[in-house]
Scaffold this motif. Structure first.
Motif, PDB file in Angstrom:
ATOM      1  N   GLU A  18       0.834  -1.277   0.012  1.00  0.00           N
ATOM      2  CA  GLU A  18      -0.036   0.015   0.115  1.00  0.00           C
ATOM      3  C   GLU A  18       0.976   1.259  -0.085  1.00  0.00           C
ATOM      4  OE1 GLU A  18      -3.814  -1.672   2.640  1.00  0.00           O
ATOM      5  OE2 GLU A  18      -2.157  -0.693   3.475  1.00  0.00           O
ATOM      6  N   ILE A  19       2.019   1.210   0.575  1.00  0.00           N
ATOM      7  CA  ILE A  19       2.650   2.463   0.663  1.00  0.00           C
ATOM      8  C   ILE A  19       3.192   3.198  -0.516  1.00  0.00           C
ATOM      9  CG2 ILE A  19       5.151   1.644   0.878  1.00  0.00           C
ATOM     10  CD1 ILE A  19       5.635   3.241   3.257  1.00  0.00           C
ATOM     11  N   PRO A  20       3.155   2.637  -1.807  1.00  0.00           N
ATOM     12  CA  PRO A  20       3.559   3.435  -3.039  1.00  0.00           C
ATOM     13  C   PRO A  20       2.222   4.111  -3.192  1.00  0.00           C
ATOM     14  CG  PRO A  20       4.249   1.030  -3.298  1.00  0.00           C
ATOM     15  CD  PRO A  20       3.595   1.231  -2.100  1.00  0.00           C
ATOM     16  N   LEU A  21       1.134   3.832  -3.058  1.00  0.00           N
ATOM     17  CA  LEU A  21      -0.320   4.468  -3.273  1.00  0.00           C
ATOM     18  C   LEU A  21      -0.222   5.522  -2.227  1.00  0.00           C
ATOM     19  CD1 LEU A  21      -2.579   1.438  -4.154  1.00  0.00           C
ATOM     20  CD2 LEU A  21      -2.183   3.510  -5.657  1.00  0.00           C
ATOM     21  N   PHE A  22       0.165   5.367  -1.055  1.00  0.00           N
ATOM     22  CA  PHE A  22       0.302   6.233   0.060  1.00  0.00           C
ATOM     23  C   PHE A  22       0.965   7.390  -0.416  1.00  0.00           C
ATOM     24  CE2 PHE A  22       2.033   8.038   3.812  1.00  0.00           C
ATOM     25  CZ  PHE A  22       0.983   8.482   4.667  1.00  0.00           C
ATOM     26  N   ILE A  23       2.232   7.168  -0.873  1.00  0.00           N
ATOM     27  CA  ILE A  23       3.022   8.073  -1.266  1.00  0.00           C
ATOM     28  C   ILE A  23       2.479   9.000  -2.321  1.00  0.00           C
ATOM     29  CG2 ILE A  23       5.292   8.662  -2.390  1.00  0.00           C
ATOM     30  CD1 ILE A  23       6.195   6.055  -0.827  1.00  0.00           C
ATOM     31  N   ALA A  24       1.955   8.064  -3.403  1.00  0.00           N
ATOM     32  CA  ALA A  24       1.360   8.870  -4.622  1.00  0.00           C
ATOM     33  C   ALA A  24       0.294   9.927  -4.280  1.00  0.00           C
ATOM     34  CB  ALA A  24       0.823   7.676  -5.544  1.00  0.00           C
ATOM     35  N   VAL A  25      -0.793   9.520  -3.519  1.00  0.00           N
ATOM     36  CA  VAL A  25      -1.779  10.506  -3.185  1.00  0.00           C
ATOM     37  C   VAL A  25      -1.336  11.590  -2.449  1.00  0.00           C
ATOM     38  CG1 VAL A  25      -2.612   9.386  -1.130  1.00  0.00           C
ATOM     39  CG2 VAL A  25      -4.212  10.697  -2.494  1.00  0.00           C
ATOM     40  N   LEU A  26      -0.514  11.451  -1.506  1.00  0.00           N
ATOM     41  CA  LEU A  26       0.165  12.615  -0.715  1.00  0.00           C
ATOM     42  C   LEU A  26       1.404  13.559  -1.571  1.00  0.00           C
ATOM     43  CD1 LEU A  26       0.290  10.952   2.734  1.00  0.00           C
ATOM     44  CD2 LEU A  26      -1.290  12.645   1.836  1.00  0.00           C
ATOM     45  N   LEU A  27       1.829  13.120  -2.312  1.00  0.00           N
ATOM     46  CA  LEU A  27       2.772  13.809  -3.409  1.00  0.00           C
ATOM     47  C   LEU A  27       1.967  14.226  -4.656  1.00  0.00           C
ATOM     48  CD1 LEU A  27       6.077  12.172  -2.575  1.00  0.00           C
ATOM     49  CD2 LEU A  27       4.875  13.814  -1.514  1.00  0.00           C
ATOM     50  N   GLY A  28       0.895  13.982  -4.842  1.00  0.00           N
ATOM     51  CA  GLY A  28       0.054  14.636  -6.049  1.00  0.00           C
ATOM     52  C   GLY A  28       0.111  14.000  -7.175  1.00  0.00           C
ATOM     53  N   LEU A  63      -8.900   3.464   5.545  1.00  0.00           N
ATOM     54  CA  LEU A  63      -8.237   4.888   5.516  1.00  0.00           C
ATOM     55  C   LEU A  63      -8.742   5.374   4.163  1.00  0.00           C
ATOM     56  CD1 LEU A  63      -6.465   7.091   6.737  1.00  0.00           C
ATOM     57  CD2 LEU A  63      -4.797   5.505   5.724  1.00  0.00           C
ATOM     58  N   GLU A  64      -9.044   6.639   4.066  1.00  0.00           N
ATOM     59  CA  GLU A  64      -9.358   7.216   2.747  1.00  0.00           C
ATOM     60  C   GLU A  64      -8.580   8.772   2.962  1.00  0.00           C
ATOM     61  OE1 GLU A  64     -13.866   5.370   1.976  1.00  0.00           O
ATOM     62  OE2 GLU A  64     -13.526   7.586   2.352  1.00  0.00           O
ATOM     63  N   ILE A  65      -7.953   8.681   1.785  1.00  0.00           N
ATOM     64  CA  ILE A  65      -7.302  10.220   1.551  1.00  0.00           C
ATOM     65  C   ILE A  65      -7.710  10.770   0.017  1.00  0.00           C
ATOM     66  CG2 ILE A  65      -5.048  11.331   1.493  1.00  0.00           C
ATOM     67  CD1 ILE A  65      -3.880   8.721   2.987  1.00  0.00           C
ATOM     68  N   THR A  66      -8.295  12.121   0.276  1.00  0.00           N
ATOM     69  CA  THR A  66      -8.794  12.676  -0.929  1.00  0.00           C
ATOM     70  C   THR A  66      -7.674  14.008  -1.015  1.00  0.00           C
ATOM     71  OG1 THR A  66     -10.785  11.511  -0.713  1.00  0.00           O
ATOM     72  CG2 THR A  66     -10.332  13.648  -2.304  1.00  0.00           C
ATOM     73  N   PRO A  89      -9.249  17.771   8.050  1.00  0.00           N
ATOM     74  CA  PRO A  89      -8.637  18.372   6.879  1.00  0.00           C
ATOM     75  C   PRO A  89      -7.368  18.428   7.173  1.00  0.00           C
ATOM     76  CG  PRO A  89      -9.628  19.995   8.241  1.00  0.00           C
ATOM     77  CD  PRO A  89     -10.047  18.605   8.593  1.00  0.00           C
ATOM     78  N   VAL A  90      -6.326  18.218   6.289  1.00  0.00           N
ATOM     79  CA  VAL A  90      -4.859  18.250   6.488  1.00  0.00           C
ATOM     80  C   VAL A  90      -4.568  19.251   5.612  1.00  0.00           C
ATOM     81  CG1 VAL A  90      -2.675  17.413   6.542  1.00  0.00           C
ATOM     82  CG2 VAL A  90      -4.603  16.188   7.384  1.00  0.00           C
ATOM     83  N   PRO A  91      -3.699  20.281   5.769  1.00  0.00           N
ATOM     84  CA  PRO A  91      -3.083  21.442   4.718  1.00  0.00           C
ATOM     85  C   PRO A  91      -2.267  20.903   3.927  1.00  0.00           C
ATOM     86  CG  PRO A  91      -3.229  22.666   6.847  1.00  0.00           C
ATOM     87  CD  PRO A  91      -3.616  21.008   7.283  1.00  0.00           C
ATOM     88  N   VAL A  92      -2.160  21.269   2.497  1.00  0.00           N
ATOM     89  CA  VAL A  92      -1.419  20.872   1.700  1.00  0.00           C
ATOM     90  C   VAL A  92       0.218  20.723   1.972  1.00  0.00           C
ATOM     91  CG1 VAL A  92      -0.343  21.157  -0.587  1.00  0.00           C
ATOM     92  CG2 VAL A  92      -2.564  21.851  -0.196  1.00  0.00           C
ATOM     93  N   VAL A  93       0.879  21.675   2.853  1.00  0.00           N
ATOM     94  CA  VAL A  93       2.140  21.451   3.371  1.00  0.00           C
ATOM     95  C   VAL A  93       2.223  20.254   4.190  1.00  0.00           C
ATOM     96  CG1 VAL A  93       3.905  22.550   4.529  1.00  0.00           C
ATOM     97  CG2 VAL A  93       2.704  23.782   2.826  1.00  0.00           C
ATOM     98  N   LEU A  94       1.167  20.154   4.994  1.00  0.00           N
ATOM     99  CA  LEU A  94       1.453  18.982   5.945  1.00  0.00           C
ATOM    100  C   LEU A  94       1.339  17.533   5.260  1.00  0.00           C
ATOM    101  CD1 LEU A  94      -0.400  20.203   9.165  1.00  0.00           C
ATOM    102  CD2 LEU A  94       2.145  20.698   8.187  1.00  0.00           C
ATOM    103  N   ALA A  95       0.461  17.616   4.422  1.00  0.00           N
ATOM    104  CA  ALA A  95       0.040  16.432   3.610  1.00  0.00           C
ATOM    105  C   ALA A  95       1.388  15.927   2.797  1.00  0.00           C
ATOM    106  CB  ALA A  95      -1.062  16.459   2.856  1.00  0.00           C
TER     107      ALA A  95
END
Length: 218
Positions: free
Chosen positions: A115-125, A142-145, A165-171
């Protein structure tokens, strides 16, 4: 003029392995004191982050008006480097004078090596949204949008529903922490090559409908 929590929301407090703030240089102590004061005073106004290193575990925490989300480095039972997310509800979210979170009833969710490649992908745009589910006996998810101006985190389990909600910089910092742990599983892999690999993986998965999306996004 910027509000105090807006000015300090991106500050990070650094600590040693035993949890103590180093005595030098002097300005570090001052920044840590100011950050702690702002953090405590504004947890109910928006997300802020704290960074620390405890026994070589890196942690990032985002506080919001109803829940807090923490991401930290961890190791799976198979010995793989990854990250674990924990979330806790705010104690009495309708009371502005209460600024603590109920970590005794937290929800814990460890990202698997798959799962971690997808976790990285969504949080790095690299992709817009992702859902991870079927974790543990209580089928935690867990859902991340990526909503453009912020990232929306949603976690569910036996202890309840957690949203923030998590700000862009923190995400992006969350994603960077994930990438930092991911490359440790492949000694000859650097971050640049890992991101290229993840980008190609996301492209193929997207073209074939293989990315599980949050409920309502499908």
């Amino acid at each position: 003029m910027d509000k105090p929590h807006e000015r300090y929301s991106e500050h990070q407090s650094f600590r040693t392995g035993n949890g103590q703030v180093p005595p030098k240089p002097n300005f570090t102590n001052q920044v840590n004191k100011e950050f702690k004061s702002v953090n405590n005073a504004n947890e109910d106004k928006g997300a802020v982050t704290a960074y620390k290193q405890d026994n070589e575990k890196l942690k990032l925490v985002a506080y919001a008006s109803k829940a807090a989300f923490q991401v930290e480095s961890s190791i799976t039972k198979d010995g793989h480097k990854t990250v674990t997310l924990e979330s806790a509800h705010k104690n009495d979210p309708n009371n502005p004078n209460i600024k603590s979170f109920n970590w005794s009833k937290k929800c814990k969710f460890q990202i698997t090596l798959e799962e971690i490649p997808l976790f990285i992908a969504v949080l790095l745009g690299l992709t817009s949204a992702v859902r991870f589910d079927n974790h543990g006996d209580d089928n935690k998810y867990l859902e991340i949008t990526n909503q453009g101006g912020k990232f929306f985190f949603k976690m569910g389990g036996r202890t309840g529903l957690y949203v923030a909600p998590v700000p862009v910089v923190l995400a992006y910092q969350f994603g960077t922490l994930g990438l930092n742990e991911y490359v440790k599983n492949f000694p000859s892999l650097n971050s640049e090559t890992a991101l290229l690999s993840i980008r190609l993986m996301i492209k193929q998965m997207s073209e074939n409908g293989l990315i599980k999306l949050p409920t309502g996004n499908q």
